[in-house]
Every structure is written in C-alpha cells, then in structure tokens.
Write an enzyme that holds these catalytic residues in place. Structure first.
Site, mmCIF file in Angstrom:
data_model
loop_
_atom_site.group_PDB
_atom_site.id
_atom_site.type_symbol
_atom_site.label_atom_id
_atom_site.label_comp_id
_atom_site.label_asym_id
_atom_site.label_seq_id
_atom_site.Cartn_x
_atom_site.Cartn_y
_atom_site.Cartn_z
ATOM 1 N N LYS A 51 32.243 46.678 45.084
ATOM 2 C CA LYS A 51 32.867 45.619 45.720
ATOM 3 C C LYS A 51 32.652 45.656 47.484
ATOM 4 O O LYS A 51 32.303 44.547 47.704
ATOM 5 C CB LYS A 51 34.495 45.658 45.568
ATOM 6 C CG LYS A 51 35.031 45.488 44.376
ATOM 7 C CD LYS A 51 34.837 44.079 43.608
ATOM 8 C CE LYS A 51 35.456 43.019 44.528
ATOM 9 N NZ LYS A 51 35.590 41.707 43.618
ATOM 10 N N TYR A 70 33.795 51.843 41.892
ATOM 11 C CA TYR A 70 34.133 50.492 41.821
ATOM 12 C C TYR A 70 34.168 49.970 43.073
ATOM 13 O O TYR A 70 33.944 48.756 43.601
ATOM 14 C CB TYR A 70 35.564 50.412 41.263
ATOM 15 C CG TYR A 70 36.353 49.018 41.578
ATOM 16 C CD1 TYR A 70 35.931 47.933 41.058
ATOM 17 C CD2 TYR A 70 37.513 49.274 42.237
ATOM 18 C CE1 TYR A 70 36.698 46.664 41.438
ATOM 19 C CE2 TYR A 70 38.343 47.940 42.710
ATOM 20 C CZ TYR A 70 37.884 46.661 42.382
ATOM 21 O OH TYR A 70 38.509 45.567 42.509
ATOM 22 N N THR A 86 38.935 43.880 47.561
ATOM 23 C CA THR A 86 40.124 44.723 47.316
ATOM 24 C C THR A 86 40.240 45.383 48.649
ATOM 25 O O THR A 86 39.093 45.579 49.176
ATOM 26 C CB THR A 86 39.722 45.494 45.906
ATOM 27 O OG1 THR A 86 40.196 46.568 46.404
ATOM 28 C CG2 THR A 86 38.160 45.940 46.113
ATOM 29 N N ASP A 87 41.320 45.780 48.872
ATOM 30 C CA ASP A 87 41.441 46.979 49.873
ATOM 31 C C ASP A 87 40.676 47.964 49.691
ATOM 32 O O ASP A 87 40.724 48.993 50.584
ATOM 33 C CB ASP A 87 43.203 47.032 50.112
ATOM 34 C CG ASP A 87 43.656 47.569 48.978
ATOM 35 O OD1 ASP A 87 43.381 47.652 48.064
ATOM 36 O OD2 ASP A 87 45.088 48.090 49.245
ATOM 37 N N GLU A 88 40.230 48.284 48.486
ATOM 38 C CA GLU A 88 39.884 49.686 48.134
ATOM 39 C C GLU A 88 38.467 49.789 49.008
ATOM 40 O O GLU A 88 38.200 51.201 49.019
ATOM 41 C CB GLU A 88 39.761 49.721 46.855
ATOM 42 C CG GLU A 88 40.851 49.797 45.943
ATOM 43 C CD GLU A 88 41.057 50.074 44.506
ATOM 44 O OE1 GLU A 88 40.041 51.016 44.084
ATOM 45 O OE2 GLU A 88 41.709 49.409 43.774
HETATM 46 P P1 NAD Z 1 40.129 41.295 35.402
HETATM 47 O O1 NAD Z 1 39.406 42.720 35.094
HETATM 48 O O2 NAD Z 1 41.432 41.269 34.808
HETATM 49 O O3 NAD Z 1 39.232 39.973 35.248
HETATM 50 C C1 NAD Z 1 37.743 39.797 35.591
HETATM 51 C C2 NAD Z 1 37.346 38.740 34.854
HETATM 52 O O4 NAD Z 1 36.238 38.793 35.191
HETATM 53 C C3 NAD Z 1 37.476 38.677 33.206
HETATM 54 O O5 NAD Z 1 37.786 37.511 32.872
HETATM 55 C C4 NAD Z 1 36.106 38.914 32.966
HETATM 56 O O6 NAD Z 1 35.705 38.210 31.878
HETATM 57 C C5 NAD Z 1 35.282 38.290 33.804
HETATM 58 N N1 NAD Z 1 33.955 38.771 34.087
HETATM 59 C C6 NAD Z 1 33.674 40.330 34.223
HETATM 60 N N2 NAD Z 1 32.251 40.256 34.168
HETATM 61 C C7 NAD Z 1 31.698 39.058 34.238
HETATM 62 C C8 NAD Z 1 30.354 38.458 34.466
HETATM 63 N N3 NAD Z 1 29.286 39.340 34.483
HETATM 64 N N4 NAD Z 1 30.298 37.012 34.426
HETATM 65 C C9 NAD Z 1 31.351 36.004 34.073
HETATM 66 N N5 NAD Z 1 32.756 36.676 34.116
HETATM 67 C C10 NAD Z 1 32.711 38.129 34.276
HETATM 68 O O7 NAD Z 1 40.284 41.568 36.940
HETATM 69 P P2 NAD Z 1 41.468 41.185 38.094
HETATM 70 O O8 NAD Z 1 42.393 42.384 38.265
HETATM 71 O O9 NAD Z 1 41.808 39.852 37.745
HETATM 72 O O10 NAD Z 1 40.393 40.988 39.351
HETATM 73 C C11 NAD Z 1 39.865 39.771 40.044
HETATM 74 C C12 NAD Z 1 39.178 40.098 41.050
HETATM 75 O O11 NAD Z 1 40.068 40.307 42.025
HETATM 76 C C13 NAD Z 1 38.059 41.315 41.219
HETATM 77 O O12 NAD Z 1 37.081 40.541 42.000
HETATM 78 C C14 NAD Z 1 38.997 41.939 41.558
HETATM 79 O O13 NAD Z 1 37.883 43.013 42.378
HETATM 80 C C15 NAD Z 1 39.697 41.617 42.831
HETATM 81 N N6 NAD Z 1 40.995 42.244 43.030
HETATM 82 C C16 NAD Z 1 41.774 42.759 41.969
HETATM 83 C C17 NAD Z 1 42.995 43.433 42.190
HETATM 84 C C18 NAD Z 1 43.899 44.002 41.334
HETATM 85 O O14 NAD Z 1 44.982 44.722 41.690
HETATM 86 N N7 NAD Z 1 43.630 43.600 40.149
HETATM 87 C C19 NAD Z 1 43.193 43.567 43.747
HETATM 88 C C20 NAD Z 1 42.382 43.100 44.667
HETATM 89 C C21 NAD Z 1 41.166 42.349 44.444
HETATM 90 P P1 TYD Z 2 45.042 51.478 38.690
HETATM 91 O O1 TYD Z 2 46.285 50.447 38.120
HETATM 92 O O2 TYD Z 2 43.945 51.800 37.779
HETATM 93 O O3 TYD Z 2 44.712 50.817 39.962
HETATM 94 P P2 TYD Z 2 43.808 51.233 41.038
HETATM 95 O O4 TYD Z 2 43.167 52.662 40.932
HETATM 96 O O5 TYD Z 2 42.634 50.104 41.190
HETATM 97 O O6 TYD Z 2 44.779 51.387 42.321
HETATM 98 O O7 TYD Z 2 45.904 52.801 39.111
HETATM 99 C C1 TYD Z 2 47.148 52.524 39.834
HETATM 100 C C2 TYD Z 2 47.281 53.906 40.476
HETATM 101 O O8 TYD Z 2 47.970 54.548 39.075
HETATM 102 C C3 TYD Z 2 46.257 54.864 40.688
HETATM 103 O O9 TYD Z 2 46.840 55.926 41.525
HETATM 104 C C4 TYD Z 2 46.052 55.678 39.252
HETATM 105 C C5 TYD Z 2 47.270 55.851 38.587
HETATM 106 N N1 TYD Z 2 47.350 56.006 37.386
HETATM 107 C C6 TYD Z 2 47.711 56.912 36.376
HETATM 108 O O10 TYD Z 2 48.445 57.633 37.102
HETATM 109 N N2 TYD Z 2 47.873 56.685 34.939
HETATM 110 C C7 TYD Z 2 47.326 55.874 34.399
HETATM 111 O O11 TYD Z 2 47.295 55.796 33.173
HETATM 112 C C8 TYD Z 2 46.616 54.805 35.238
HETATM 113 C C9 TYD Z 2 45.677 53.635 34.471
HETATM 114 C C10 TYD Z 2 46.635 54.853 36.436
#
Ligand code: NAD
Ligand code: TYD
Length: 363
Positions: A173, A169, A144-146
């Site tokens: 990461k 988080y 992630t970019d975070e």
């Molecule tokens: P998500 O929470 O939707 O899915 C995570 C998946 O991992 C789920 O299917 C869960 O069952 C599985 N999981 C969790 N713990 C586990 C374990 N101990 N063993 C096996 N499986 C396990 O997450 P996402 O949003 O799809 O993110 C996927 C990846 O991409 C993550 O590594 C996240 O850090 C990264 N990422 C997400 C975003 C975003 O915007 N969602 C952006 C950049 C990077």
């Molecule tokens: P989120 O989807 O949790 O992603 P991330 O925190 O990883 O960027 O949140 C996106 C943005 O929205 C973040 O600035 C927090 C805000 N947010 C709200 O204002 N209300 C909400 O109920 C949630 C879940 C997030």
C-alpha cells in the site's frame, strides 16, 4: 451539482460496497461504474439493494488488465476515480506477498496509466468552481494508516509521519501511495489520497478480527486471539469512512493527503470481551459464556503493536468527524450479522473453510 462519470474500483468489497451505495443513492446525477475482479473478498450480494439503479453499472475486470481498464475509461467517459480495489488482509500478505505486489502496486499503476492517458488533455487545467480545487478530473486513492508502521509510544499518526511499513500488505500500500504522488508530480495527474484506520461494519469479510469473532461466537467456535491480545487498533465505522471519502472526493485539496480515524483505540482482547458480552445478550446466553471461547494462539509474524490516527486535519479543513460512537456502531454491526446469517454462511463456505483450517491449524 453537475453530472459526472465516476469509476469506483473494488466496489464489491467491504468498504467499496458502502462507497458505491452512498454515491449511487446520494448523487443520482452521477454515473457510477463499479469495476471489480470479484476475488474471494468481492461479492455482488453486497450491492443487491442498488444493483438496478439507473445510474449504476458493474464491470467484472482486473485492475491489472490495462486493455480492460482503458476500455472502461473510454466507454464511460470517466472523469473521476475512487480506487479501493486491493488485496487487503495482512495475514494473507504474509503467506502470499506477490499477490499484494500484483494487485496493490502493479494494479494501481495500471489504473494510473489509464487515467493519465484518458485525461491527457485535461490534467493541470484550472480547478472548476465548487470542486475543491481538484480540477475537472480527479484520481482518489484510498489507503491505510498501516503505511506509517507501528506505534510504540502514545503518539498518533499525522499526515507528516514518515512512512515505515512493516508488513507485506502495508509495504504494497505504501508503494501504491508513492506511485500516486509520483504521477501527481511527474504528469500533473490531479489526485487526493487518504489513510484510514481499521474499519468495522456490515459486509466485512470474516477473515478480519471483528466479523471473524462474531461468526465464531455465533457458531460456538474458538476465538483465536493472536499473542497476548495487547495490540491496539483504532476502529472506525465503515459508513463514516464512506462519508469521509465523499467529503474528500468533493472538497479535498488537489495533491493533499488526509488521515481518517475514529479516535477509538481498543486493545484486541478488550474488544473481543466487549463483543462476547454484546453477543451473550443478543443470543440469550449467560453473561461470560461466549468469553469462554477465547483462545490465545501464536502471534502474527511482525505484528504491529499499535495504530492510532490524528484526524484533526480532515475535521479542521473539511469538517468531517465520526458520526456515531463505537458502542452504537458495534451494536448495529452485530445486529446486521445476526440478521444476515445467510450472507455469513455463504461467504464462509467453500474456499473459506480451507483458508480457515490451514491458517488457524498452524497457530
Ligand atoms: P476488501 O478485501 O473487502 O475488498 C477488496 C475488493 O477489491 C474486493 O471486492 C475484490 O474483489 C477487489 N479486488 C481485489 N483485487 C482486485 C483486482 N486485481 N482487480 C479488481 N478488483 C480487485 O477490502 P476493504 O477492506 O474493503 O478495503 C478497500 C480498500 O480500503 C483497500 O484499498 C484497503 O487497502 C483500504 N483500507 C481498508 C481498511 C480496512 O479496515 N478494511 C482501512 C483503511 C484502508
Ligand atoms: P485485522 O482485522 O486482520 O486487521 P489489521 O491487521 O489490518 O489491523 O486484525 C486486527 C487485529 O486483530 C490485529 O492486531 C490482529 C488481531 N487478530 C487476532 O487477534 N485474531 C484474528 O483471528 C485476527 C484475524 C486478527
């Protein structure tokens, strides 16, 4: 393209399910093994359309379980890993940081060990033609970019931006990213890594901003905006992220990092207003009706102000860029949720209700 046996972790989650679908359908010559523990965020319904494909199999296992992971490598002769399994929600990391250390750090290192052991005779070998210099085995870590922290001026995150994670988080990461690079340096494990901005699209668990707002608008529930709603996120359509992962996995240079982003920054409050307006039209409501549900609530602890990615390296070196505009992507996303209310109702039943009530009652 040659045969390969690829392990995708976290394939039942939001981004993982899009990556699995893309690889299973686009590369019939690959064997795709999806390993997922099916936590609250993992859902096999996300993959119903491809679950019977002959080149797909599912293993329910925890990435922290070294024995189970080693067995998957051995039985499937895995030669590529795309690692997405993680605890992914910042709010949950604030109340339960140890789960994030367990899965994101311990789990990633467990997976790295399995790859290192299974590939001990194949690491550091010459790159195969057409494989982008990745060697015959490759560990792709999705991050992630975070990890770069929070922007307070108008700059962008580059691949060279120093790590400065601010939430449990992002700290977990960042730690996993460091371990991947350390295994590359120490054991010559061939790897690639990418850091992506916020994704949106279908099958996104409604604890995150966009699907939570869509679900609440649909149910006429308050729309909880943290703080003043001025935090900025850079949104990317999830299928464009899956396309970037495909390109990096196949043509990214060994040991390199690529930032992925949508050139698409939105203040949370503006985004929520846009969603309200799209949904007013779709639901036949008077313009402005859904926006009345907006409720400002207590801010997230340590809330990162702004994330924004400079994605010029991946565009310049690998030719990837986002394929659709936010307007098109958001409309498609809303349409998907409105056409899949059963999915929404299912994933928001049971434990979700408890989480939701506790989390928002405290605000
Ligand atoms: P998500 O929470 O939707 O899915 C995570 C998946 O991992 C789920 O299917 C869960 O069952 C599985 N999981 C969790 N713990 C586990 C374990 N101990 N063993 C096996 N499986 C396990 O997450 P996402 O949003 O799809 O993110 C996927 C990846 O991409 C993550 O590594 C996240 O850090 C990264 N990422 C997400 C975003 C975003 O915007 N969602 C952006 C950049 C990077
Ligand atoms: P989120 O989807 O949790 O992603 P991330 O925190 O990883 O960027 O949140 C996106 C943005 O929205 C973040 O600035 C927090 C805000 N947010 C709200 O204002 N209300 C909400 O109920 C949630 C879940 C997030």
């Amino acid at each position: 393209m040659s045969e390969r046996s690829i392990l995708i972790t976290g394939g039942a989650g939001f981004i993982g399910s899009h990556v699995v679908r893309r690889f299973v359908t686009k590369y019939p010559q690959y064997r795709i093994v999806n390993l997922d523990a099916l936590t609250y965020a993992g859902n096999l319904e996300n993959l119903r359309d491809i679950e019977d494909a002959p080149n797909y199999s599912f293993v329910k296992a925890d990435i922290c379980d070294a024995e189970a992971v080693a067995k998957v490598f051995k039985e499937n002769a895995i030669d590529g890993v795309i690692h997405l399994a993680a605890e992914s929600h910042v709010d949950r990391s604030i109340t339960d940081p140890l789960s994030f250390v367990r899965t994101n750090v311990f789990g990633t290192v467990t997976l790295l060990n399995a790859a290192k052991d299974a590939w001990k005779d194949r690491m550091g070998s010459a790159p195969l033609p057409g494989r982008g210099g990745g060697g015959e085995v490759r560990f792709y870590h999705v991050s992630t970019d975070e990890v770069y922290g929070s922007l307070h001026d108008d700059s962008l995150f580059l691949e060279t931006t120093p790590y400065d994670p601010q939430s449990p988080y992002s700290a977990s990461k960042a730690s996993s990213d460091h371990f991947v690079r350390a295994y590359g340096n120490t054991y010559k494990l061939p790897f690639v890594l990418s850091n992506c901005s916020n994704n949106y699209g279908s099958h996104h668990f409604p604890e995150k901003l966009i699907p939570l707002m869509i679900n609440n608008i649909r149910n006429n529930k308050p729309l909880p905006v943290y703080g003043k709603g001025e935090n900025v996120r850079d949104w990317l359509w999830v299928e464009d992220h899956a396309a970037a992962i495909d390109v990096i996995f196949h043509t990214g240079k060994n040991g390199e990092t690529y930032n992925i982003g949508g050139h698409n920054e939105w203040k949370n409050i503006d985004l929520v207003h846009l969603l309200c307006s799209i949904m007013d039209k779709k639901l036949g409501r008077i313009e402005g009706e859904s926006a009345k549900l907006i409720t400002y609530v207590t801010d997230r602890a340590g809330h990162d102000l702004r994330y924004a990615i400079d994605a010029s390296k991946i565009e310049r070196e690998l030719g990837w860029k986002p394929s659709i505009t936010f307007e098109v992507g958001l409309e498609r996303t809303v349409d998907w949720y409105l056409a899949n209310t059963e999915w929404l109702d299912h994933v928001t039943s049971g434990a979700y209700q408890e989480y939701y009530t506790d989390h928002y009652a405290q605000r």
